[in-house]
Design a protein around this motif. Structure first.
Motif, short mmCIF file in Angstrom:
data_model
loop_
_atom_site.label_atom_id
_atom_site.label_comp_id
_atom_site.label_asym_id
_atom_site.label_seq_id
_atom_site.Cartn_x
_atom_site.Cartn_y
_atom_site.Cartn_z
N TYR A 121 0.70 -0.69 -9.84
CA TYR A 121 0.01 -1.37 -8.75
C TYR A 121 -0.20 -2.86 -9.02
O TYR A 121 -0.19 -3.67 -8.08
N ILE A 122 -0.39 -3.24 -10.29
CA ILE A 122 -0.58 -4.67 -10.59
C ILE A 122 0.71 -5.44 -10.31
O ILE A 122 0.71 -6.49 -9.67
N SER A 123 1.83 -4.90 -10.80
CA SER A 123 3.13 -5.52 -10.56
C SER A 123 3.41 -5.62 -9.06
O SER A 123 3.80 -6.68 -8.55
N LEU A 124 3.19 -4.53 -8.34
CA LEU A 124 3.43 -4.53 -6.89
C LEU A 124 2.54 -5.54 -6.19
O LEU A 124 2.98 -6.26 -5.28
N GLY A 125 1.27 -5.61 -6.60
CA GLY A 125 0.33 -6.54 -5.98
C GLY A 125 0.70 -7.99 -6.22
O GLY A 125 0.67 -8.82 -5.30
N VAL A 126 1.06 -8.32 -7.46
CA VAL A 126 1.43 -9.70 -7.81
C VAL A 126 2.62 -10.15 -6.99
O VAL A 126 2.62 -11.25 -6.39
N PHE A 127 3.64 -9.31 -6.88
CA PHE A 127 4.86 -9.74 -6.20
C PHE A 127 4.71 -9.69 -4.68
O PHE A 127 5.37 -10.46 -3.97
N ALA A 128 3.84 -8.84 -4.18
CA ALA A 128 3.55 -8.87 -2.74
C ALA A 128 2.84 -10.17 -2.38
O ALA A 128 3.14 -10.79 -1.34
N VAL A 129 1.92 -10.61 -3.22
CA VAL A 129 1.22 -11.88 -2.99
C VAL A 129 2.21 -13.05 -3.07
O VAL A 129 2.18 -13.97 -2.24
N ARG A 162 -4.90 6.83 -10.46
CA ARG A 162 -4.76 8.01 -9.61
C ARG A 162 -3.32 8.25 -9.18
O ARG A 162 -2.80 9.37 -9.29
N PHE A 163 -2.65 7.20 -8.70
CA PHE A 163 -1.32 7.37 -8.13
C PHE A 163 -0.19 7.20 -9.14
O PHE A 163 0.97 7.48 -8.82
N ARG A 164 -0.50 6.71 -10.35
CA ARG A 164 0.50 6.52 -11.41
C ARG A 164 1.64 5.62 -10.95
O ARG A 164 2.82 5.87 -11.22
N THR A 165 1.32 4.57 -10.21
CA THR A 165 2.31 3.58 -9.76
C THR A 165 1.93 2.21 -10.33
O THR A 165 0.76 1.94 -10.58
N PHE A 205 0.83 -1.21 0.00
CA PHE A 205 0.00 0.00 0.00
C PHE A 205 0.86 1.26 0.00
O PHE A 205 0.52 2.26 -0.64
N LEU A 206 1.98 1.21 0.69
CA LEU A 206 2.89 2.35 0.72
C LEU A 206 3.41 2.66 -0.69
O LEU A 206 3.48 3.82 -1.10
N ASN A 207 3.75 1.61 -1.44
CA ASN A 207 4.28 1.81 -2.79
C ASN A 207 3.20 2.18 -3.79
O ASN A 207 3.47 2.87 -4.77
N VAL A 208 1.98 1.68 -3.60
CA VAL A 208 0.88 2.07 -4.49
C VAL A 208 0.60 3.56 -4.35
O VAL A 208 0.40 4.27 -5.34
N ILE A 209 0.60 4.05 -3.10
CA ILE A 209 0.39 5.48 -2.88
C ILE A 209 1.54 6.28 -3.47
O ILE A 209 1.36 7.39 -3.95
N GLY A 210 2.74 5.69 -3.45
CA GLY A 210 3.86 6.34 -4.11
C GLY A 210 4.79 7.07 -3.18
O GLY A 210 5.36 8.10 -3.54
N ILE A 211 4.96 6.57 -1.94
CA ILE A 211 5.90 7.19 -1.01
C ILE A 211 7.32 6.94 -1.52
O ILE A 211 7.72 5.82 -1.78
N LYS A 212 8.10 8.02 -1.64
CA LYS A 212 9.45 7.90 -2.20
C LYS A 212 10.47 7.72 -1.08
O LYS A 212 10.34 8.26 0.01
#
Length: 625
Positions: free
Chosen positions: A350-358, A345-348, A153-160
């Motif tokens: 999110y699919i890639s991040l979600g797949v690898f988090a799972v 919305r966040f331009r991150t 969730f932190l990376n989807v929001i886009g915290i740098k």
């Protein structure tokens, strides 16, 4: 694709800014590399026992060879992808995919193992305040999955990630470990005792490993030197990569090897290898601090805090590394493009991040709380990546002796005119291949899951390449063309006219666009009121017609799994109604439907719709059926 090589034309986009210097690269590299000792020391001692310093030293030599290879290759090809990029230039897209897919497994396990190592260190912080902390395996697994979900969730929001934070953490970690080594060396170091236990195959004692155990210990010690890929991934963002990359790698390489050897010698003076590999297998550094004769009750929580923070950052770096690597592989059609679809919305990604988090969470669950399982799986993927990096260097030294190499690995053996092979790459290739074979032969969990991962990846790769009509073993090159007038199009809200006549192409087009851009969609039926009637005059049948048209629009939207906002608007004309709605609703696009017959007859609807194109402050898509 008939030829073994093919050129694909891509749009040239803005390149990453080159803003990182050698210091920044060192801080990032040490943040990734320096976290590994917090879990690798215990699992190395499990096998190497009293000979743990020798195992770490041998693994350190292999790490030095690998680091020198990455220094040469990352300066020759300063672009994302790491070993996948190196092997693409040396071999073909298939070998490049295998290297990248192995590296992807490495990143996934880095996320899992770093997050899994956090709870055992956090318990020391709770103990400082006399707060109870669950220590069951089930709790640790659940906590780890929670940490991974938090990072997602932190990376989807886009915290740098802050470069200054990386520097601060690197300095604090180095200073803390140096203090531990110096304090232990002054007051606790029992060098004769440690040296006397640096023996392998001594019968009848519990501190000496067999040669078979010792080899496994070396394989586990390789896990202590994870993270060198992070520097190669940042090559495209580095100022003067020819200077900065080798310098950062040399700094990290020297400090790591010295600190790791120092900690291992001091640690074995404080704790027996049996306790280190059982009681403190999950938190070896805090365990060493806890057993110091003075201040252990305060130093252990301090190292628990540092470890938790640096492991959290390392886990986050692994998750970011997954998305960076899949972006690079996707550009060369090695993985499907949906991996780097951006959040509307966040331009991150999110699919890639979600797949690898799972996938990282799945690794934690499959491990059943065993750190060794994750270490074996890490070695399976990492050694493939490191081996291909070494082999790529050796092949390119032969195939392309004239390649611009701002940095060259040392200890070169001449093999002909203008050609030489570095001894470090040869030793690195043999060692990493040997560790991988050791995992395959002796570690059934790492072997089985590793080969399943490899088989799934290859099946996906061949299927995807066939679908794109590209040769699996070809060599794809990308030609980037510049189009100055091109700008990425962002659509957040679409307005579409709903009508009760003819086909539904305009509505279908609007739904497809809304789905593609992740936009909201509103359907409007405009009820034209004649000038001879007041605006609120009852128009029973025509209102019913409008409601039917909007229901039709809603039914079509449901086919696309979209929720449609509906509006029934009264107006004197189409153009005026749509312009007023655009001003009120901040729509990015208007999709207007009209029949071919209406244009032939130049009906009032067609005339007003055409006028809308001239006056609308947003995009207008005119669908003529």
């Amino acid at each position: 694709m008939k030829d073994s090589s093919e050129k694909v034309v891509h749009l040239e986009k803005k390149s990453l800014k080159r803003v990182l210097g050698a210091g920044d690269l060192f801080a990032v590299a040490y943040g990734d590399l320096g976290s590994s000792i917090y879990y690798a020391f215990g699992i190395t001692a499990l096998y190497a026992l009293g000979a743990t310093p020798i195992a770490l030293a041998i693994a350190g030599l292999v790490f030095i060879c690998t680091a020198l290879t990455y220094s040469e290759m990352a300066t020759a090809f300063p672009e994302p992808g790491g070993s996948a990029t190196f092997s693409r230039y040396a071999f073909n897209d298939l070998i490049s995919f295998i290297a990248g897919w192995g590296l992807l497994l490495d990143y996934i396990v880095t996320v899992a193992i770093s997050a899994f190592a956090i709870p055992p260190y956090v318990k020391y912080i709770f103990a400082l305040f006399s707060i109870g902390y669950p220590t069951s395996v089930l709790f640790q697994i659940c906590a780890t999955i929670g940490i991974i979900a938090f990072l997602f969730f932190l990376n989807v929001i886009g915290i740098k990630h802050s470069g200054r934070l990386s520097w601060m953490l690197a300095l604090v970690t180095i200073a803390s470990q140096l203090f531990l080594i110096i304090f232990g060396a002054l007051f606790l170091l029992n060098l004769p005792f440690v040296i006397s236990h640096l023996r392998i195959g001594v019968p009848g004692v519990d501190w000496s490993p067999s040669w078979d155990q010792f080899l496994k210990g070396i394989a586990m010690a390789m896990v202590a030197y994870t993270g060198i890929e992070s520097v190669a991934q940042l090559g495209a963002e580095t100022k003067k990569p020819a200077i900065a990359i080798p310098r950062a790698i040399k700094w990290a390489m020297s400090i790591l090897v010295i600190l790791y050897l120092g900690i291992s010698v001091v640690g074995l003076s404080v704790i027996s290898p049996q306790d280190l590999s059982t009681k403190y297998i999950d938190d070896p550094i805090a365990g060493i601090a806890m057993n110091l004769p003075v201040g252990g009750e305060y130093l252990a929580p301090w190292f628990g805090l540092i470890a938790a923070i640096i492991l959290l950052i390392a886990s986050n770096a692994g998750l970011i590394g997954c998305s960076r690597l899949t972006f690079s592989m996707g550009e060369y059609y090695q993985v499907p493009h949906f991996f780097y679809r951006l959040h509307p919305r966040f331009r991150t990604p999110y699919i890639s991040l979600g797949v690898f988090a799972v996938l990282a969470s799945a690794v934690v669950i499959l491990s059943r709380g065993q750190m060794l399982f994750m270490a074996d799986l890490y070695n399976f993927g990492a050694q493939i990546a490191f081996f291909t990096a070494h082999i790529s260097l050796l092949v390119l030294r032969i195939k392309r002796p004239g390649l611009a190499r701002p940095y060259k690995a040392p200890l070169n053996i001449p093999i002909g005119k203008n050609r030489s092979l570095p001894l470090t790459a040869i030793l690195g290739a043999l060692a990493t291949l040997g560790v991988w074979i050791l995992v395959v032969i002796t570690k059934p969990d790492g072997r089985n899951l590793g080969f399943i991962w490899l088989a799934f990846g290859l099946a996906m790769y061949f299927f995807y390449r066939k679908r794109k009509s590209l040769a699996p073993m070809g060599h794809l090159s990308i030609e980037k063309i510049k189009i100055p007038e091109y700008h990425p199009m962002h659509i957040r809200h679409i307005l579409v006219t709903a009508r009760n006549l003819g086909n539904t192409e305009a509505l279908q087009t609007a739904c497809q666009l809304a789905k593609s851009f992740g936009a909201k969609i509103t359907a409007v039926y405009i009820l034209e009121v004649p000038l001879s009637l007041p605006m609120h005059a009852p128009l029973g049948k025509r209102e019913q017609t409008g409601e039917i048209a909007l229901k039709r629009a809603e039914a079509i939207a449901r086919e696309y799994h979209l929720t449609l906002q509906l509006k029934l608007v009264r107006s004197r004309g189409i153009e005026a109604a749509l312009l007023e709605l655009i001003e009120q609703g901040e729509y990015d696009m208007v999709v207007v439907a009209a029949q071919k017959e209406e244009f032939k007859q130049m009906s009032s609807f067609a005339v007003q719709a055409e006028k809308l194109i001239k006056h609308a402050p947003c995009r207008v898509l005119f669908c003529k059926s």
